[in-house]
Scaffold this motif. Structure first.
Motif, PDB file in Angstrom:
ATOM      1  N   LEU A  16      22.162  30.854  77.723  1.00 13.43           N
ATOM      2  CA  LEU A  16      21.029  31.273  76.897  1.00 13.43           C
ATOM      3  C   LEU A  16      21.505  32.077  75.689  1.00 13.43           C
ATOM      4  CD1 LEU A  16      18.534  32.363  79.706  1.00 13.43           C
ATOM      5  CD2 LEU A  16      18.496  30.242  78.377  1.00 13.43           C
ATOM      6  N   GLY A  17      22.470  32.970  75.914  1.00 11.99           N
ATOM      7  CA  GLY A  17      22.978  33.801  74.832  1.00 11.99           C
ATOM      8  C   GLY A  17      23.666  32.983  73.757  1.00 11.99           C
ATOM      9  N   ASN A  18      24.386  31.951  74.165  1.00  9.30           N
ATOM     10  CA  ASN A  18      25.076  31.089  73.204  1.00  9.30           C
ATOM     11  C   ASN A  18      24.094  30.435  72.238  1.00  9.30           C
ATOM     12  OD1 ASN A  18      27.359  29.465  72.192  1.00  9.30           O
ATOM     13  ND2 ASN A  18      26.316  27.794  73.211  1.00  9.30           N
ATOM     14  N   LEU A  19      23.028  29.877  72.777  1.00 11.95           N
ATOM     15  CA  LEU A  19      22.030  29.217  71.942  1.00 11.95           C
ATOM     16  C   LEU A  19      21.256  30.228  71.099  1.00 11.95           C
ATOM     17  CD1 LEU A  19      20.703  26.632  74.558  1.00 11.95           C
ATOM     18  CD2 LEU A  19      22.307  26.216  72.695  1.00 11.95           C
ATOM     19  N   LEU A  20      20.919  31.372  71.702  1.00  7.73           N
ATOM     20  CA  LEU A  20      20.189  32.417  70.974  1.00  7.73           C
ATOM     21  C   LEU A  20      21.029  32.981  69.833  1.00  7.73           C
ATOM     22  CD1 LEU A  20      17.746  34.367  70.755  1.00  7.73           C
ATOM     23  CD2 LEU A  20      18.945  35.858  72.371  1.00  7.73           C
ATOM     24  N   GLY A  21      22.310  33.232  70.104  1.00  8.83           N
ATOM     25  CA  GLY A  21      23.182  33.820  69.091  1.00  8.83           C
ATOM     26  C   GLY A  21      23.340  32.937  67.872  1.00  8.83           C
ATOM     27  N   GLY A  22      23.457  31.632  68.069  1.00  7.54           N
ATOM     28  CA  GLY A  22      23.586  30.721  66.936  1.00  7.54           C
ATOM     29  C   GLY A  22      22.341  30.729  66.067  1.00  7.54           C
ATOM     30  N   THR A  23      21.165  30.724  66.688  1.00  7.72           N
ATOM     31  CA  THR A  23      19.910  30.736  65.933  1.00  7.72           C
ATOM     32  C   THR A  23      19.753  32.023  65.134  1.00  7.72           C
ATOM     33  OG1 THR A  23      18.855  29.334  67.605  1.00  7.72           O
ATOM     34  CG2 THR A  23      17.401  30.546  66.128  1.00  7.72           C
ATOM     35  N   LEU A  24      20.027  33.161  65.772  1.00  7.75           N
ATOM     36  CA  LEU A  24      19.878  34.449  65.091  1.00  7.75           C
ATOM     37  C   LEU A  24      20.861  34.594  63.934  1.00  7.75           C
ATOM     38  CD1 LEU A  24      19.359  36.860  68.133  1.00  7.75           C
ATOM     39  CD2 LEU A  24      17.629  35.992  66.545  1.00  7.75           C
ATOM     40  N   TYR A  25      22.096  34.140  64.141  1.00  8.43           N
ATOM     41  CA  TYR A  25      23.104  34.255  63.083  1.00  8.43           C
ATOM     42  C   TYR A  25      22.698  33.442  61.856  1.00  8.43           C
ATOM     43  CZ  TYR A  25      27.624  34.260  60.709  1.00  8.43           C
ATOM     44  OH  TYR A  25      28.619  34.415  59.788  1.00  8.43           O
ATOM     45  N   ASP A  26      22.200  32.240  62.068  1.00 12.65           N
ATOM     46  CA  ASP A  26      21.795  31.414  60.934  1.00 12.65           C
ATOM     47  C   ASP A  26      20.631  32.041  60.165  1.00 12.65           C
ATOM     48  OD1 ASP A  26      23.672  29.402  61.022  1.00 12.65           O
ATOM     49  OD2 ASP A  26      22.542  28.192  62.443  1.00 12.65           O
ATOM     50  N   ARG A  27      19.787  32.793  60.849  1.00  8.26           N
ATOM     51  CA  ARG A  27      18.649  33.426  60.170  1.00  8.26           C
ATOM     52  C   ARG A  27      19.091  34.604  59.307  1.00  8.26           C
ATOM     53  NH1 ARG A  27      13.886  33.529  64.846  1.00  8.26           N
ATOM     54  NH2 ARG A  27      13.554  31.273  64.900  1.00  8.26           N
ATOM     55  N   ASN A  28      19.991  35.429  59.843  1.00  9.30           N
ATOM     56  CA  ASN A  28      20.441  36.597  59.076  1.00  9.30           C
ATOM     57  C   ASN A  28      21.783  37.067  59.629  1.00  9.30           C
ATOM     58  OD1 ASN A  28      20.814  39.050  57.732  1.00  9.30           O
ATOM     59  ND2 ASN A  28      18.631  39.513  57.732  1.00  9.30           N
ATOM     60  N   PRO A  29      22.893  36.504  59.141  1.00 14.69           N
ATOM     61  CA  PRO A  29      24.209  36.834  59.711  1.00 14.69           C
ATOM     62  C   PRO A  29      24.596  38.302  59.528  1.00 14.69           C
ATOM     63  CG  PRO A  29      24.442  35.495  57.725  1.00 14.69           C
ATOM     64  CD  PRO A  29      22.994  35.486  58.087  1.00 14.69           C
ATOM     65  N   ARG A  30      24.249  38.902  58.393  1.00 13.81           N
ATOM     66  CA  ARG A  30      24.651  40.282  58.145  1.00 13.81           C
ATOM     67  C   ARG A  30      23.927  41.260  59.068  1.00 13.81           C
ATOM     68  NH1 ARG A  30      25.436  41.063  51.605  1.00 13.81           N
ATOM     69  NH2 ARG A  30      26.927  39.360  51.336  1.00 13.81           N
ATOM     70  N   LEU A  31      22.745  40.887  59.518  1.00 14.45           N
ATOM     71  CA  LEU A  31      22.002  41.754  60.443  1.00 14.45           C
ATOM     72  C   LEU A  31      22.408  41.507  61.883  1.00 14.45           C
ATOM     73  CD1 LEU A  31      19.691  43.671  61.313  1.00 14.45           C
ATOM     74  CD2 LEU A  31      18.156  41.679  61.193  1.00 14.45           C
ATOM     75  N   TRP A  32      22.379  40.237  62.312  1.00 12.01           N
ATOM     76  CA  TRP A  32      22.450  39.950  63.729  1.00 12.01           C
ATOM     77  C   TRP A  32      23.850  40.013  64.317  1.00 12.01           C
ATOM     78  CZ3 TRP A  32      18.702  40.711  66.737  1.00 12.01           C
ATOM     79  CH2 TRP A  32      17.380  40.524  66.303  1.00 12.01           C
ATOM     80  N   GLN A  33      24.879  39.692  63.546  1.00 14.97           N
ATOM     81  CA  GLN A  33      26.220  39.754  64.136  1.00 14.97           C
ATOM     82  C   GLN A  33      26.590  41.184  64.540  1.00 14.97           C
ATOM     83  OE1 GLN A  33      27.732  37.238  65.117  1.00 14.97           O
ATOM     84  NE2 GLN A  33      29.767  37.937  65.652  1.00 14.97           N
ATOM     85  N   PRO A  34      26.479  42.183  63.649  1.00 12.81           N
ATOM     86  CA  PRO A  34      26.762  43.553  64.091  1.00 12.81           C
ATOM     87  C   PRO A  34      25.744  44.069  65.099  1.00 12.81           C
ATOM     88  CG  PRO A  34      25.954  43.561  61.829  1.00 12.81           C
ATOM     89  CD  PRO A  34      26.208  42.131  62.193  1.00 12.81           C
ATOM     90  N   ALA A  35      24.485  43.619  64.974  1.00 12.93           N
ATOM     91  CA  ALA A  35      23.453  44.085  65.903  1.00 12.93           C
ATOM     92  C   ALA A  35      23.739  43.617  67.326  1.00 12.93           C
ATOM     93  CB  ALA A  35      22.081  43.600  65.445  1.00 12.93           C
ATOM     94  N   LEU A  36      24.128  42.347  67.477  1.00 14.02           N
ATOM     95  CA  LEU A  36      24.426  41.824  68.810  1.00 14.02           C
ATOM     96  C   LEU A  36      25.656  42.506  69.418  1.00 14.02           C
ATOM     97  CD1 LEU A  36      23.778  38.019  68.167  1.00 14.02           C
ATOM     98  CD2 LEU A  36      22.429  39.526  69.652  1.00 14.02           C
ATOM     99  N   LEU A  37      26.664  42.751  68.593  1.00 13.79           N
ATOM    100  CA  LEU A  37      27.848  43.465  69.076  1.00 13.79           C
ATOM    101  C   LEU A  37      27.495  44.890  69.493  1.00 13.79           C
ATOM    102  CD1 LEU A  37      30.541  42.209  66.565  1.00 13.79           C
ATOM    103  CD2 LEU A  37      30.827  42.229  69.053  1.00 13.79           C
ATOM    104  N   ALA A  38      26.644  45.550  68.706  1.00 13.00           N
ATOM    105  CA  ALA A  38      26.234  46.910  69.047  1.00 13.00           C
ATOM    106  C   ALA A  38      25.428  46.934  70.346  1.00 13.00           C
ATOM    107  CB  ALA A  38      25.412  47.503  67.898  1.00 13.00           C
ATOM    108  N   LEU A  39      24.536  45.963  70.514  1.00 11.52           N
ATOM    109  CA  LEU A  39      23.775  45.878  71.764  1.00 11.52           C
ATOM    110  C   LEU A  39      24.689  45.634  72.960  1.00 11.52           C
ATOM    111  CD1 LEU A  39      20.680  43.764  70.622  1.00 11.52           C
ATOM    112  CD2 LEU A  39      20.662  46.146  71.404  1.00 11.52           C
ATOM    113  N   LEU A  40      25.720  44.806  72.764  1.00 14.12           N
ATOM    114  CA  LEU A  40      26.681  44.557  73.841  1.00 14.12           C
ATOM    115  C   LEU A  40      27.435  45.836  74.191  1.00 14.12           C
ATOM    116  CD1 LEU A  40      28.218  42.697  75.758  1.00 14.12           C
ATOM    117  CD2 LEU A  40      29.683  42.027  73.835  1.00 14.12           C
TER     118      LEU A  40
END
Length: 386
Positions: free
Chosen positions: A249-273
């Motif tokens: 689920l995370g793999n599919l979710l991460g790809g969708t979020l990154y395509d929407r806003n890479p500068r927001l979601w990549q650091p955000a997902l790492l911070a949440l992890l």
């Protein structure tokens, strides 16, 4: 989508051969009359083959026709697994695993490029995530199925099944997948020069550093959940399945979020992890929160990967295949470091609990690298604007 489905099946077949070995190690050891530790070297040798051989083979084949190369690599993987099934002794089996590992990351790199170039430009991370779904399926479906085949008909039948799957994938690519049109392939030297650029090095470093923490936790999930959280041994398969489903689920979710806003979601997902790993350290001795953390770590741990792969592709547009192969090697380096560092912690007087906290700190370093990478990518844009 049809081309992507074919490539996904091929990735599933190839990576099942990597993941399934852990489930049949006792069978291999017993049949070949070797210690289990020696059989475990099959996993280590495979990883080393991917780390070293993948980038080298990709560089050597940089100028070859992509479709023909994919056909050769996948056929080679199929033959390698069939040789593993027929290996008369441990030496033959070890050699067959190393040779098969050499083509695995190179094939995956080619498949990523073909899949991405068959999709719209703004769907890069989503496409990579869907292709990597084949790898997720190999983890949660292929490996258990291959293990069941090995227990029923012997470990040689497992490798034979994987080999036949690779050969079937070869036939599907030959009939249904075309090389992207108007593609210009560079030389090995030109692609190596691209990898030395600062944005590319930062993107590769993010893969190596950003994944160490979560891989450390995954490697030592068994002692973390049984010795620390108090779960019984017979509950581990269920918890591991939960991790695998979360990873999918995370793999599919991460790809969708990154395509929407890479500068927001990549650091955000790492911070949440990082926050989740820190919370797991606090709640490590309570069974239910520890189990919930495993699923959440699986989701977030795989949600960060599509963005990392898309970031490498974006930074190394002139060397997509070599950058993907080196990125796969960076991930394997992270796995090797995670196993070594986690083992030192688990065997220490403190026990395995600090693994969570160390993993959180390493993931936080990934957040800093993400911010630095984003700043580096904007520098050329500012220069161009002036």
């Amino acid at each position: 989508m049809f081309v992507l489905a074919v490539l996904m099946f091929c990735v599933f077949s190839v990576t099942t051969g990597e993941f399934v070995v852990a489930g049949i190690l006792p069978d291999v050891a017993g049949d070949l009359d070797i210690p289990v530790g020696a059989a475990g070297l099959l996993v280590t040798a495979y990883a080393i083959g991917m780390i070293i051989g993948g980038p080298v083979l990709t560089a050597i084949t940089a100028a070859l026709n992509r479709k023909r190369l994919m056909l050769a690599l996948l056929a080679f993987a199929g033959i390698g697994n069939l040789v593993s099934a027929c290996a008369p002794g441990y030496g033959w089996l070890l050699a067959a695993r190393v040779v098969t590992a050499l083509v695995t990351s190179t094939f995956f790199a080619q498949a990523v490029v073909v899949a991405v170039r068959s999709a719209p430009p703004d769907r890069t991370a989503t496409t990579v995530a869907r292709l990597a779904f084949g790898m997720n399926l190999a983890m949660i479906l292929g490996a258990p199925l291959g293990t069941a085949i090995g227990h029923q008909w012997g470990w040689r039948a497992t490798f034979a099944a994987v080999g036949l799957g690779c050969l079937l994938g070869t036939a599907l690519i030959a009939m249904l997948v075309a090389t992207p049109p108007d593609e210009q392939r560079g030389s090995a030297i030109a692609e190596l020069r691209v990898l030395l650029r600062r944005p590319v090095l930062l993107a590769l470093a993010l893969t190596a550093i950003g994944n160490v923490g979560v891989l450390m936790v995954f490697t030592y999930l068994a002692p973390l959940l049984t010795d620390l959280a108090g779960h019984p041994q017979n509950r581990l398969p269920i918890l591991m399945l939960g991790y695998g489903i979360g990873a999918t689920l995370g793999n599919l979710l991460g790809g969708t979020l990154y395509d929407r806003n890479p500068r927001l979601w990549q650091p955000a997902l790492l911070a949440l992890l990082a926050l989740t790993l820190a919370a797991a350290w606090l709640l490590a001795r309570t069974p239910l929160p520890a189990a919930a953390a495993v699923i959440l770590i699986g989701i977030l741990g795989f949600a960060i990967i599509p963005g990392m792969q898309a970031g490498v592709l974006r930074s190394a547009t002139e060397a997509p295949t070599l950058s993907m192969a080196v990125n796969a090697s960076a991930y394997q380096v992270a796995a090797a470091c995670a196993g070594l560092a986690g083992g030192l912690v688990a065997d220490s007087a403190t026990g395995p609990r600090p693994i969570y906290l160390i993993a959180a700190a390493l993931t936080a370093c990934g957040v800093l690298l993400t911010v630095l990478s984003a700043a580096t990518r904007t520098e050329p844009e500012k220069v161009a604007a002036h």
